[in-house]
Design an enzyme around this catalytic site. Structure first.
Site, short mmCIF file in Angstrom:
data_model
loop_
_atom_site.label_atom_id
_atom_site.label_comp_id
_atom_site.label_asym_id
_atom_site.label_seq_id
_atom_site.Cartn_x
_atom_site.Cartn_y
_atom_site.Cartn_z
N SER A 149 1.25 -4.35 -1.44
CA SER A 149 2.21 -3.76 -2.34
C SER A 149 3.70 -4.05 -1.87
O SER A 149 3.80 -4.41 -0.49
CB SER A 149 2.29 -2.13 -2.19
OG SER A 149 3.47 -1.51 -2.75
N TYR A 200 1.17 5.02 3.26
CA TYR A 200 0.87 3.81 2.34
C TYR A 200 1.42 2.62 2.74
O TYR A 200 0.74 1.45 2.74
CB TYR A 200 1.16 4.35 1.05
CG TYR A 200 0.73 3.36 -0.26
CD1 TYR A 200 -0.55 3.62 -0.67
CD2 TYR A 200 1.56 2.55 -0.84
CE1 TYR A 200 -0.76 2.97 -1.61
CE2 TYR A 200 1.19 1.87 -1.88
CZ TYR A 200 -0.02 1.96 -2.54
OH TYR A 200 -0.50 1.09 -3.48
N LYS A 218 -0.67 -1.03 3.65
CA LYS A 218 -0.23 -2.07 2.79
C LYS A 218 0.32 -3.36 3.71
O LYS A 218 0.16 -4.59 3.37
CB LYS A 218 0.62 -1.90 1.59
CG LYS A 218 0.00 -0.88 0.75
CD LYS A 218 -1.26 -1.45 0.14
CE LYS A 218 -1.76 -0.45 -1.00
NZ LYS A 218 -3.24 -0.98 -1.56
#
Length: 242
Positions: free
Chosen positions: A141, A154, A158
C-alpha cells in the site's frame, strides 16, 4: 488435474482480490479463491470465474493461521496439479491513533496482513522451486511507503511486505521465481466507502480514486508479462506518491 496455469489469490471473494481473479482468469489461469467469511460472495466469484471458461474453486480459511495456510496450499496443489502465481492480497484494517491502539488490534492487522504472506508463501515457494518458475505478488500500500496517521499497524504491515518482497526476490530469482509488490493508492472498495472521496481526490494528481480493475491489470502484468521484473514495488496511485 489441470494443464492450465494456476493462480491462488487470497481474499478474493470481493474487491481488489476478486478483480485480480477475474483478470487472471481472462488470461487463461485457473483460480483458487481463498476467503475468510462471506460464503455468498465467494460462491458468486467462483461462478463468475467459471463463466469466463476456467476452473475455479473457493477455499475458506483464515490466512492468519499457519496450519490452515499449509493445509490449504497442499489441497490446492493436489486438486489443481500446480501453482504458478500467488497473490497475497488478504487484508484487514483496525485503524486508530497509536496512543489508543491496543495489542489486539495491532496483532490482528500484523497477523492477517503480514504474517499471512509468510504462511502462504512458504509452502507455495517450495512448489514453485520444484517447478523452476512462478510469480509471487504481495499487495502492499502507499501507506507502507509514506505512513499514515491512525494506521501505524496497517502501515507497519504493508511496509513489512515491501522488505519481504525485496528479500525474497534476491533469494528466489535463480529459480526463475519473480517476487514483486503492488502499492495501491486510494481505490474504490468497501475499505474506502466511508471516506470523503471528493476531498481525497483533490490531493491526487489524477484527481480521482482508482478502481479495483486498475490493480488487477498491474497484477496481470507482473504475473504474465513482466518476465524480467522482480523485487519491484509498483505504485498504482494516480501519482499520489512520486
Amino acid at each position: 488435474m489441470s494443464e492450465k496455469k494456476v493462480a491462488i489469490i487470497t481474499g478474493a471473494s470481493r474487491g481488489i482480490g476478486k478483480a485480480c481473479a477475474i483478470e487472471l482468469a481472462k488470461a487463461g489461469y485457473d483460480i483458487a479463491v481463498t476467503y475468510a467469511g462471506n460464503d455468498e460472495a465467494a460462491n458468486k466469484t467462483v461462478s463468475e470465474l467459471k463463466d469466463i471458461g476456467v476452473n475455479a474453486k473457493a477455499y475458506k480459511f483464515d490466512v492468519a493461521s499457519e496450519e490452515a495456510c499449509c493445509e490449504n496450499v497442499a489441497k490446492i496443489h493436489e486438486e489443481f496439479g500446480r501453482i504458478d502465481v500467488l497473490v497475497n492480497n488478504a487484508g484487514i484494517t483496525r485503524d486508530g491513533l497509536f496512543i489508543r491502539m491496543n495489542a489486539e488490534n495491532w496483532n490482528a492487522v500484523i497477523n492477517t496482513n503480514l504474517n499471512s504472506a509468510f504462511y502462504m508463501t512458504n509452502p507455495v515457494s517450495k512448489i514453485m522451486m520444484k517447478q523452476r518458475e512462478g510469480a509471487i505478488i504481495n499487495m502492499s500500500s502507499i501507506v507502507g511507503v509514506m505512513g499514515n496517521a491512525g494506521q501505524a499497524n496497517y502501515s507497519a504491515a504493508k511496509a513489512g511486505l515491501i522488505g519481504f518482497t525485496k528479500s525474497l526476490a534476491k533469494e528466489l530469482g535463480s529459480r526463475n521465481i519473480r517476487v514483486n509488490a503492488i502499492a495501491p493508492g486510494f481505490i474504490q472498495t468497501d475499505m474506502t466507502k466511508d471516506l470523503d472521496t471528493e476531498k481525497i481526490a483533490e490531493h491526487i494528481p489524477m484527481k480521482k480514486l482508482g478502481q479495483p480493475e486498475d490493480i488487477a491489470k498491474a497484477v496481470k502484468f507482473l504475473a504474465v508479462d513482466g518476465l524480467y521484473v522482480t523485487g519491484q514495488v509498483l505504485g498504482v496511485d494516480g501519482g499520489l506518491v512520486v
